[in-house]
Write a protein that holds these residues in place. Structure first.
Motif, short mmCIF file in Angstrom:
data_model
loop_
_atom_site.label_atom_id
_atom_site.label_comp_id
_atom_site.label_asym_id
_atom_site.label_seq_id
_atom_site.Cartn_x
_atom_site.Cartn_y
_atom_site.Cartn_z
N SER A 197 0.84 -1.20 0.00
CA SER A 197 0.00 0.00 0.00
C SER A 197 0.87 1.24 0.00
CB SER A 197 -0.93 0.02 1.22
OG SER A 197 -0.18 0.20 2.41
N VAL A 198 0.32 2.31 -0.55
CA VAL A 198 0.97 3.61 -0.50
C VAL A 198 -0.12 4.67 -0.58
CG1 VAL A 198 1.33 4.04 -2.98
CG2 VAL A 198 3.00 4.87 -1.32
N ARG A 199 0.17 5.83 -0.06
CA ARG A 199 -0.81 6.92 -0.05
C ARG A 199 -0.93 7.56 -1.43
NH1 ARG A 199 -0.36 12.30 0.55
NH2 ARG A 199 1.81 12.26 1.26
N LEU A 200 -2.17 7.92 -1.81
CA LEU A 200 -2.37 8.72 -3.01
C LEU A 200 -1.87 10.14 -2.76
CD1 LEU A 200 -5.95 7.66 -4.23
CD2 LEU A 200 -3.74 6.96 -5.17
N SER A 201 -1.26 10.74 -3.77
CA SER A 201 -0.65 12.07 -3.59
C SER A 201 -1.61 13.21 -3.87
CB SER A 201 0.56 12.20 -4.52
OG SER A 201 0.17 12.05 -5.88
N ASP A 202 -2.78 12.92 -4.46
CA ASP A 202 -3.73 13.98 -4.81
C ASP A 202 -4.22 14.71 -3.56
OD1 ASP A 202 -4.67 13.00 -7.87
OD2 ASP A 202 -4.00 11.41 -6.51
N ASP A 203 -4.47 16.01 -3.72
CA ASP A 203 -4.94 16.80 -2.58
C ASP A 203 -6.22 16.24 -1.99
OD1 ASP A 203 -2.80 18.50 -2.80
OD2 ASP A 203 -3.88 20.05 -3.91
N TRP A 204 -7.14 15.79 -2.86
CA TRP A 204 -8.42 15.29 -2.37
C TRP A 204 -8.26 14.02 -1.52
CZ3 TRP A 204 -9.50 10.33 -3.61
CH2 TRP A 204 -8.90 9.79 -4.77
N ALA A 205 -7.12 13.31 -1.70
CA ALA A 205 -6.91 12.05 -0.98
C ALA A 205 -6.25 12.25 0.38
CB ALA A 205 -6.05 11.11 -1.83
N ILE A 206 -5.85 13.47 0.68
CA ILE A 206 -5.26 13.78 1.99
C ILE A 206 -6.40 14.23 2.89
CG2 ILE A 206 -3.52 15.14 3.20
CD1 ILE A 206 -2.08 15.45 0.51
N ARG A 207 -6.97 13.30 3.62
CA ARG A 207 -8.20 13.54 4.35
C ARG A 207 -7.97 13.52 5.86
NH1 ARG A 207 -10.75 15.74 0.57
NH2 ARG A 207 -12.38 15.89 2.14
N LYS A 208 -8.96 14.02 6.55
CA LYS A 208 -8.94 14.01 8.01
C LYS A 208 -10.28 13.48 8.52
CE LYS A 208 -4.98 16.18 7.97
NZ LYS A 208 -3.73 15.42 8.29
N LEU A 209 -10.21 12.82 9.65
CA LEU A 209 -11.42 12.43 10.38
C LEU A 209 -11.65 13.50 11.44
CD1 LEU A 209 -13.37 9.97 10.30
CD2 LEU A 209 -12.10 9.07 12.25
N LEU A 210 -12.86 14.02 11.50
CA LEU A 210 -13.17 15.14 12.39
C LEU A 210 -14.00 14.70 13.59
CD1 LEU A 210 -14.24 17.78 9.69
CD2 LEU A 210 -11.97 17.48 10.71
N ALA A 211 -13.76 15.35 14.71
CA ALA A 211 -14.65 15.27 15.87
C ALA A 211 -15.56 16.49 15.78
CB ALA A 211 -13.86 15.27 17.17
N VAL A 212 -16.86 16.26 15.76
CA VAL A 212 -17.84 17.31 15.46
C VAL A 212 -18.76 17.51 16.65
CG1 VAL A 212 -19.76 17.93 13.93
CG2 VAL A 212 -17.76 16.75 13.00
N ARG A 213 -19.01 18.79 16.99
CA ARG A 213 -19.94 19.13 18.06
C ARG A 213 -20.85 20.27 17.63
NH1 ARG A 213 -18.68 21.51 22.03
NH2 ARG A 213 -20.30 20.66 23.34
N ARG A 214 -22.02 20.35 18.24
CA ARG A 214 -22.91 21.48 17.95
C ARG A 214 -22.33 22.75 18.55
NH1 ARG A 214 -27.33 21.45 20.58
NH2 ARG A 214 -27.06 19.49 21.73
N ARG A 215 -22.45 23.83 17.82
CA ARG A 215 -21.95 25.12 18.29
C ARG A 215 -22.72 25.54 19.55
NH1 ARG A 215 -18.63 27.30 14.55
NH2 ARG A 215 -18.85 26.61 12.38
N SER A 216 -21.96 26.03 20.52
CA SER A 216 -22.53 26.61 21.75
C SER A 216 -23.21 25.59 22.65
CB SER A 216 -23.53 27.74 21.42
OG SER A 216 -22.90 28.73 20.63
N SER A 217 -23.15 24.29 22.32
CA SER A 217 -23.73 23.31 23.25
C SER A 217 -22.78 23.17 24.45
CB SER A 217 -23.90 21.96 22.56
OG SER A 217 -22.67 21.45 22.12
N PRO A 218 -23.34 22.94 25.64
CA PRO A 218 -22.50 22.89 26.84
C PRO A 218 -21.56 21.70 26.81
CG PRO A 218 -24.75 22.22 27.33
CD PRO A 218 -24.78 22.75 25.94
#
Length: 303
Positions: free
Chosen positions: A262-283
């Motif tokens: 295996s090797v990583r694709l070099s294209d910009d679209w293939a450089i991804r991140k997994l995000l931790a997502v929260r609602r804005r202003s929630s406690p």
């Protein structure tokens, strides 16, 4: 008008999300007949139809759209109030509700949760695996504290932070024509591999959207010699020589014990991140704060 019933409101929102009384009932762990009865009762009290029903499922009427929007707002306020109350306690009790994609549960999240659970024995973990769209819908409805989704989803309405690298990899067997190139370890462009036959997968997640968009931009149609149902099966078929495959780096552990290169694709679209997502202003309850702090401390970006 009778008092607002949050249980019925949650069921109405669930039916609107899934487009099916049966699927909503299964998700909410309640009989479909009970869900149908509650919806009929609230429609009778309101004097309007909330859903159009057909053999294909149900969809919101204009009145239903307004009602569901109001229910979501009230359910969010109830969830936020509960979260605020948790911090009045000592902090040794509480809950952490996570909506996770399959990609998130294939990466470092399970080990991180195990570490968190070991040091927070009084915190109950509610972990649900679902698609990114449903995970973000659960956030909208106040049904989750944190969602983990890829960064090519529409997350502009949320607070986000990077959780894990999730780059796109290309795979091949040691006998494949690409093997020597991939052994170099240098990232490779999508256009260099797209002419080879691909082991496809019956999946409609973020990776499929990325690959389909890349193929459309390059004017190529990816040739699929075989199609499988799961990523472990994809790895096995690639190893057997049925074509190249594509995988997210969060699933790199699936290659353990195989000869797959295996090797990583070099294209910009293939450089991804997994995000931790929260609602804005929630406690931020103490469990949420401490879990996010642990996640930040333990994150080691990939090279």
């Amino acid at each position: 008008m009778p008092p607002f019933d949050p249980v019925t409101a949650r069921l109405v929102v669930a039916v609107s999300r899934y487009g099916s009384i049966g699927r909503a009932a299964e998700h909410e762990n309640i009989a479909a007949s009970a869900v149908s009865r509650r919806i009929s009762e609230v429609e009778a009290r309101l004097g309007v139809a909330l859903f159009d029903r057909s053999l294909q499922g149900v969809r919101l009427t204009p009145a239903g759209e307004t009602y569901v929007a109001g229910c979501r707002e009230i359910l969010r306020e109830i969830a936020d109030l509960h979260t605020e109350m948790v911090d009045f306690a000592i902090g040794t009790r509480g809950s952490l509700r996570l909506a996770c994609t399959s990609s998130a549960l294939s990466g470092r999240l399970p080990e991180l949760l195990a570490t968190f659970a070991e040091s927070h024995r009084g915190i109950s973990l509610d972990i649900q695996e679902m698609s990114a769209s449903l995970a973000l819908g659960a956030m909208d409805d106040g049904q989750a504290d944190i969602a983990f989704v890829a960064d090519n989803n529409d997350v502009g309405r949320f607070e986000t932070e990077m959780f894990e690298d999730d780059n796109v990899l290309v795979l091949c067997s040691p006998e494949h024509p690409l093997a020597e190139r991939l052994r170099s370890g240098r990232p490779i462009a999508f256009d260099e591999v797209a002419q080879h036959e691909v082991v496809g997968i019956h999946h409609s997640g973020a990776l499929d959207r990325l690959l389909s968009a890349a193929a459309a931009r390059s004017g190529r149609a990816l040739g699929e010699r075989v199609r499988v149902e799961t990523f472990p099966s994809l790895v096995r078929m690639v190893e057997a020589g049925f074509g190249i495959g594509f995988l997210r780096s969060t699933s790199l552990h699936l290659l353990a014990g195989t000869d797959v290169i295996s090797v990583r694709l070099s294209d910009d679209w293939a450089i991804r991140k997994l995000l931790a997502v929260r609602r804005r202003s929630s406690p931020l309850s103490r469990p949420i704060r401490e879990f996010l702090a642990l996640a930040r401390k333990s994150h080691v970006p990939l090279g």
